[in-house]
Write a protein that holds these residues in place. Structure first.
Motif, PDB file in Angstrom:
ATOM      1  N   LEU A  86      28.748 -41.380  14.770  1.00  0.00           N
ATOM      2  CA  LEU A  86      28.487 -40.356  15.782  1.00  0.00           C
ATOM      3  C   LEU A  86      27.103 -40.527  16.395  1.00  0.00           C
ATOM      4  O   LEU A  86      26.927 -40.378  17.610  1.00  0.00           O
ATOM      5  CB  LEU A  86      28.620 -38.962  15.167  1.00  0.00           C
ATOM      6  N   ASN A  87      26.118 -40.858  15.554  1.00  0.00           N
ATOM      7  CA  ASN A  87      24.770 -41.066  16.080  1.00  0.00           C
ATOM      8  C   ASN A  87      24.716 -42.283  16.992  1.00  0.00           C
ATOM      9  O   ASN A  87      23.994 -42.295  17.990  1.00  0.00           O
ATOM     10  CB  ASN A  87      23.771 -41.220  14.935  1.00  0.00           C
ATOM     11  N   ALA A  88      25.490 -43.325  16.669  1.00  0.00           N
ATOM     12  CA  ALA A  88      25.524 -44.516  17.519  1.00  0.00           C
ATOM     13  C   ALA A  88      26.141 -44.196  18.878  1.00  0.00           C
ATOM     14  O   ALA A  88      25.683 -44.680  19.919  1.00  0.00           O
ATOM     15  CB  ALA A  88      26.315 -45.625  16.831  1.00  0.00           C
ATOM     16  N   ASP A 105      13.507 -43.785  13.461  1.00  0.00           N
ATOM     17  CA  ASP A 105      13.886 -44.297  14.782  1.00  0.00           C
ATOM     18  C   ASP A 105      12.877 -45.303  15.302  1.00  0.00           C
ATOM     19  O   ASP A 105      13.248 -46.289  15.941  1.00  0.00           O
ATOM     20  CB  ASP A 105      14.007 -43.139  15.788  1.00  0.00           C
ATOM     21  N   ILE A 106      11.596 -45.053  15.042  1.00  0.00           N
ATOM     22  CA  ILE A 106      10.550 -45.927  15.560  1.00  0.00           C
ATOM     23  C   ILE A 106       9.320 -45.863  14.651  1.00  0.00           C
ATOM     24  O   ILE A 106       9.002 -44.799  14.112  1.00  0.00           O
ATOM     25  CB  ILE A 106      10.189 -45.551  17.015  1.00  0.00           C
ATOM     26  N   LEU A 107       8.695 -47.017  14.462  1.00  0.00           N
ATOM     27  CA  LEU A 107       7.470 -47.127  13.674  1.00  0.00           C
ATOM     28  C   LEU A 107       6.349 -47.635  14.564  1.00  0.00           C
ATOM     29  O   LEU A 107       6.577 -48.430  15.479  1.00  0.00           O
ATOM     30  CB  LEU A 107       7.635 -48.123  12.517  1.00  0.00           C
ATOM     31  N   PHE A 108       5.130 -47.213  14.262  1.00  0.00           N
ATOM     32  CA  PHE A 108       3.943 -47.734  14.938  1.00  0.00           C
ATOM     33  C   PHE A 108       3.041 -48.328  13.860  1.00  0.00           C
ATOM     34  O   PHE A 108       2.690 -47.644  12.898  1.00  0.00           O
ATOM     35  CB  PHE A 108       3.220 -46.629  15.708  1.00  0.00           C
ATOM     36  N   ARG A 109       2.673 -49.600  14.043  1.00  0.00           N
ATOM     37  CA  ARG A 109       1.858 -50.289  13.059  1.00  0.00           C
ATOM     38  C   ARG A 109       0.803 -51.144  13.756  1.00  0.00           C
ATOM     39  O   ARG A 109       1.062 -51.733  14.799  1.00  0.00           O
ATOM     40  CB  ARG A 109       2.727 -51.178  12.158  1.00  0.00           C
ATOM     41  N   VAL A 110      -0.372 -51.225  13.137  1.00  0.00           N
ATOM     42  CA  VAL A 110      -1.473 -52.030  13.666  1.00  0.00           C
ATOM     43  C   VAL A 110      -1.533 -53.330  12.881  1.00  0.00           C
ATOM     44  O   VAL A 110      -1.564 -53.320  11.647  1.00  0.00           O
ATOM     45  CB  VAL A 110      -2.815 -51.281  13.560  1.00  0.00           C
ATOM     46  N   GLY A 111      -1.543 -54.462  13.602  1.00  0.00           N
ATOM     47  CA  GLY A 111      -1.651 -55.766  12.959  1.00  0.00           C
ATOM     48  C   GLY A 111      -0.525 -56.685  13.362  1.00  0.00           C
ATOM     49  O   GLY A 111       0.385 -56.311  14.114  1.00  0.00           O
ATOM     50  N   ALA A 154       5.001 -51.135  18.430  1.00  0.00           N
ATOM     51  CA  ALA A 154       6.103 -50.189  18.236  1.00  0.00           C
ATOM     52  C   ALA A 154       7.312 -50.992  17.769  1.00  0.00           C
ATOM     53  O   ALA A 154       7.641 -52.033  18.346  1.00  0.00           O
ATOM     54  CB  ALA A 154       6.428 -49.463  19.534  1.00  0.00           C
ATOM     55  N   LEU A 155       7.982 -50.507  16.719  1.00  0.00           N
ATOM     56  CA  LEU A 155       9.109 -51.230  16.127  1.00  0.00           C
ATOM     57  C   LEU A 155      10.324 -50.315  16.024  1.00  0.00           C
ATOM     58  O   LEU A 155      10.210 -49.162  15.622  1.00  0.00           O
ATOM     59  CB  LEU A 155       8.743 -51.719  14.722  1.00  0.00           C
ATOM     60  N   HIS A 156      11.481 -50.858  16.389  1.00  0.00           N
ATOM     61  CA  HIS A 156      12.734 -50.119  16.199  1.00  0.00           C
ATOM     62  C   HIS A 156      13.860 -51.112  15.977  1.00  0.00           C
ATOM     63  O   HIS A 156      13.661 -52.325  16.067  1.00  0.00           O
ATOM     64  CB  HIS A 156      13.026 -49.197  17.398  1.00  0.00           C
ATOM     65  N   ALA A 157      15.037 -50.605  15.664  1.00  0.00           N
ATOM     66  CA  ALA A 157      16.175 -51.473  15.342  1.00  0.00           C
ATOM     67  C   ALA A 157      17.363 -51.245  16.273  1.00  0.00           C
ATOM     68  O   ALA A 157      18.491 -51.573  15.922  1.00  0.00           O
ATOM     69  CB  ALA A 157      16.603 -51.238  13.886  1.00  0.00           C
ATOM     70  N   PHE A 158      17.105 -50.703  17.470  1.00  0.00           N
ATOM     71  CA  PHE A 158      18.216 -50.372  18.363  1.00  0.00           C
ATOM     72  C   PHE A 158      18.696 -51.539  19.205  1.00  0.00           C
ATOM     73  O   PHE A 158      19.756 -51.475  19.802  1.00  0.00           O
ATOM     74  CB  PHE A 158      17.814 -49.220  19.298  1.00  0.00           C
ATOM     75  N   GLY A 159      17.900 -52.608  19.301  1.00  0.00           N
ATOM     76  CA  GLY A 159      18.311 -53.726  20.143  1.00  0.00           C
ATOM     77  C   GLY A 159      18.216 -53.363  21.607  1.00  0.00           C
ATOM     78  O   GLY A 159      17.335 -52.624  22.041  1.00  0.00           O
ATOM     79  N   ALA A 160      19.187 -53.896  22.403  1.00  0.00           N
ATOM     80  CA  ALA A 160      19.130 -53.700  23.855  1.00  0.00           C
ATOM     81  C   ALA A 160      19.426 -52.260  24.257  1.00  0.00           C
ATOM     82  O   ALA A 160      18.883 -51.758  25.243  1.00  0.00           O
ATOM     83  CB  ALA A 160      20.110 -54.640  24.546  1.00  0.00           C
TER      84      ALA A 160
END
Length: 296
Positions: free
Chosen positions: A77-79, A143-149, A269-275
């Motif tokens: 459902l979330n997809a 849903d999304i990560l923010f990381r430095v490096g 910024a990192l996420h796993a949603f693709g296009a």
């Protein structure tokens, strides 16, 4: 499956009830009544020929069958919701965001998140986790990560938002007590508040390759903790300049070796949603970028 699609309202009611913790909360989210939620789920249970919830006069809880069904149906459902979200006009963001970012970055961004982002997008709500250690985006449900490096090799989709200037700082009281370093070698003999993640102390590496491994009795795993400690005179700290700019401007901290260049690592910024990235994810990343670029 075709029969289940006829019970789409029950599927949605079921997932919302589990996620929100009660039929009443699910009713508020769906704009209906607890009775309507209960009836939709009851019809779904008849179709499945299984009890999804244990009901009592005080609360409801998932049965083992209900938990197994939720684990399968909620991602579907979330997809569907995210796929629809990804093609909406840019101003139509809605839904829930689960975010992780470094502690001190979150401290700086929180006022603008409230006064700018949430005001511009009234149908978006969010959960914000402020930690410096690396979380698992997929298994922990972000849903999304923010990381430095630098980014490790990963299937996650990454986007560099800005370059973060770094700085070595100490309090005036610490420098009075221990003496101001006159050379990089002097740093090796000074007490640091060490930035430590995963049991390892991060070295200070200058752009010319000179490396100083901080020594000190206190190791902390967050920029927020480092800033607190350095303001209290506990040692030298290595921090993002934007997180201590106000402290430098008011004289609460002193920058060490401003003429020796330090690297400027990327904020990613990192996420796993693709296009098919949900618009709420894209807009929040854009918002973070626009705010951070004001500081660097």
């Amino acid at each position: 499956m075709s029969k289940l699609l006829n019970h789409s309202s029950g599927l949605i009611a079921f997932v919302r009830a589990v996620e929100s913790g009660s039929f009443s909360a699910a009713a508020r989210i769906n704009g209906t009544t607890p009775s309507a939620i209960s009836k939709s789920i009851a019809r779904l249970e008849i179709e499945l020929d299984v009890k999804l919830f244990r009901r009592s006069t005080r609360n409801v809880s998932l049965t083992p069958e209900g938990q197994a069904f939720f684990n399968r149906i909620a991602p579907l459902l979330n997809a569907i919701d995210d796929s629809a979200d990804s093609v909406r006009p840019s101003g139509a963001a809605r839904g829930h965001l689960r975010i992780s970012m470094p502690s001190d970055l979150g401290r700086l961004l929180l006022p603008a998140i409230h006064s700018v982002f949430l005001r511009q997008h009234p149908e978006v709500d969010l959960d914000l986790t402020l930690v410096d250690h690396h979380v698992d985006l997929i298994s922990e449900g972000y849903d999304i990560l923010f990381r430095v490096g630098s980014l490790p090799d990963s299937a996650l989709k990454g986007r560099a938002l800005a370059r973060m200037k770094m700085v070595l700082v100490a309090s005036p009281s610490f420098l009075t007590a221990h003496g101001a370093p006159k050379s990089i070698d002097d740093l090796r003999n000074l007490q640091f508040v060490r930035y430590q993640l995963g049991g390892q102390t991060f070295p200070v590496v200058f752009e010319d390759g000179t490396t100083v491994v901080p020594n000190g009795r206190i190791g902390l795993d967050s920029g927020f903790g480092l800033r607190t400690a350095v303001l209290d005179g506990m040692g030298v700290a290595y921090l993002m300049k934007c997180t201590v700019k106000d402290d430098l401007d008011r004289g609460a901290l002193v920058e060490l070796f401003p003429d020796h260049r330090l690297p400027s690592p990327p904020l990613n910024a990192l996420h796993a949603f693709g296009a098919l990235t949900p618009i709420r994810v894209r807009l929040f990343a854009d918002f973070v970028r626009s705010e951070v670029l004001k500081w660097v």
